[in-house]
Design a protein around this motif. Structure first.
Motif, PDB file in Angstrom:
ATOM      1  N   GLN A  98       0.714  -1.220   0.137  1.00 35.95           N
ATOM      2  CA  GLN A  98       0.045   0.142  -0.057  1.00 35.95           C
ATOM      3  C   GLN A  98       0.998   1.378   0.013  1.00 35.95           C
ATOM      4  O   GLN A  98       2.185   1.146   0.288  1.00 35.95           O
ATOM      5  CB  GLN A  98      -1.037  -0.233   1.147  1.00 35.95           C
ATOM      6  CG  GLN A  98      -2.025  -1.060   1.225  1.00 35.95           C
ATOM      7  CD  GLN A  98      -2.906  -0.623   2.425  1.00 35.95           C
ATOM      8  OE1 GLN A  98      -2.482  -0.083   3.620  1.00 35.95           O
ATOM      9  NE2 GLN A  98      -3.950  -1.387   2.372  1.00 35.95           N
ATOM     10  N   ASN A  99       0.324   2.167  -0.199  1.00 39.66           N
ATOM     11  CA  ASN A  99       1.000   3.370  -0.268  1.00 39.66           C
ATOM     12  C   ASN A  99       1.179   3.878   1.370  1.00 39.66           C
ATOM     13  O   ASN A  99       0.642   3.549   2.236  1.00 39.66           O
ATOM     14  CB  ASN A  99       0.459   4.677  -0.798  1.00 39.66           C
ATOM     15  CG  ASN A  99      -0.844   5.120  -0.710  1.00 39.66           C
ATOM     16  OD1 ASN A  99      -1.300   5.080   0.830  1.00 39.66           O
ATOM     17  ND2 ASN A  99      -1.776   5.490  -1.281  1.00 39.66           N
TER      18      ASN A  99
ATOM     19  N   GLU B 261       0.504   6.640   2.902  1.00 40.85           N
ATOM     20  CA  GLU B 261      -0.526   7.217   4.050  1.00 40.85           C
ATOM     21  C   GLU B 261      -1.576   6.206   4.257  1.00 40.85           C
ATOM     22  O   GLU B 261      -2.245   6.385   5.403  1.00 40.85           O
ATOM     23  CB  GLU B 261      -1.389   8.474   2.832  1.00 40.85           C
ATOM     24  CG  GLU B 261      -2.271   9.006   3.580  1.00 40.85           C
ATOM     25  CD  GLU B 261      -1.718   9.824   5.055  1.00 40.85           C
ATOM     26  OE1 GLU B 261      -2.691   9.853   6.017  1.00 40.85           O
ATOM     27  OE2 GLU B 261      -0.629  10.337   5.086  1.00 40.85           O
ATOM     28  N   ASP B 262      -1.892   5.400   3.468  1.00 37.78           N
ATOM     29  CA  ASP B 262      -2.905   4.179   3.778  1.00 37.78           C
ATOM     30  C   ASP B 262      -2.294   3.262   4.980  1.00 37.78           C
ATOM     31  O   ASP B 262      -3.124   3.071   5.961  1.00 37.78           O
ATOM     32  CB  ASP B 262      -3.285   3.359   2.728  1.00 37.78           C
ATOM     33  CG  ASP B 262      -4.000   3.809   1.488  1.00 37.78           C
ATOM     34  OD1 ASP B 262      -4.692   5.087   1.877  1.00 37.78           O
ATOM     35  OD2 ASP B 262      -3.806   3.389   0.564  1.00 37.78           O
TER      36      ASP B 262
ATOM     37  N   ARG C 162      -2.364   5.436   8.071  1.00 43.45           N
ATOM     38  CA  ARG C 162      -3.926   5.958   8.698  1.00 43.45           C
ATOM     39  C   ARG C 162      -4.151   4.625   9.186  1.00 43.45           C
ATOM     40  O   ARG C 162      -4.853   4.827  10.212  1.00 43.45           O
ATOM     41  CB  ARG C 162      -4.850   5.999   7.395  1.00 43.45           C
ATOM     42  CG  ARG C 162      -6.237   6.194   7.604  1.00 43.45           C
ATOM     43  CD  ARG C 162      -7.180   6.411   6.457  1.00 43.45           C
ATOM     44  NE  ARG C 162      -6.736   7.451   5.488  1.00 43.45           N
ATOM     45  CZ  ARG C 162      -6.207   7.359   4.449  1.00 43.45           C
ATOM     46  NH1 ARG C 162      -6.231   6.084   3.991  1.00 43.45           N
ATOM     47  NH2 ARG C 162      -5.664   8.192   3.561  1.00 43.45           N
ATOM     48  N   SER C 163      -3.901   3.655   8.822  1.00 45.33           N
ATOM     49  CA  SER C 163      -4.377   2.072   9.367  1.00 45.33           C
ATOM     50  C   SER C 163      -3.660   2.190  10.878  1.00 45.33           C
ATOM     51  O   SER C 163      -4.643   1.822  11.912  1.00 45.33           O
ATOM     52  CB  SER C 163      -3.822   1.149   8.815  1.00 45.33           C
ATOM     53  OG  SER C 163      -4.061  -0.104   9.268  1.00 45.33           O
TER      54      SER C 163
END
Length: 110
Positions: free
Chosen positions: A26-27, A29-30, A33-34
């Motif tokens: 994933q990138n 930021e993802d 965020r998680s």
């Protein structure tokens, strides 16, 4: 045929929660965020062995009132260790190029 579908479904479910898959595929930021959603106390995680770092950050988060999460994270530590070792050439390059994955700021370096 049904057994193959069940095995593929179980594998995809396992990979969707794998710390390595969440941080490498994933990138940034993802992944950040998680971890913010889990209310972790980690400020950043290294890209090298990022799956293990992700799992340790989950364990270093606000307590899960149900206690259900801990056994899955402990199992994922083993799987992430193997997957992180396979991804080591890529993550070493990304660590040198981009630095750590920042959790509470937008850029990787901080």
């Amino acid at each position: 045929m049904i057994k193959i579908a069940a095995i593929l479904g179980a594998c995809s479910l396992a990979l969707s929660g794998c710390g390595t898959a969440l941080t490498v595929l994933q990138n940034d930021e993802d992944a950040a965020r998680s971890l913010r959603k889990q209310k972790t106390y980690c400020q950043s995680i290294p890209r090298v062995y990022s799956g293990l770092a992700y799992d340790f950050c989950i364990l270093n988060a606000s307590p899960d009132p149900t206690g259900v999460l801990v056994p899955f994270v402990l199992l994922d530590l083993t799987l992430s260790g193997v997957a992180d070792t396979v991804c080591l050439p890529y993550t070493l390059y990304r660590q040198a190029a981009d630095g750590n994955i920042g959790i509470y700021w937008r850029t990787g370096r901080g």
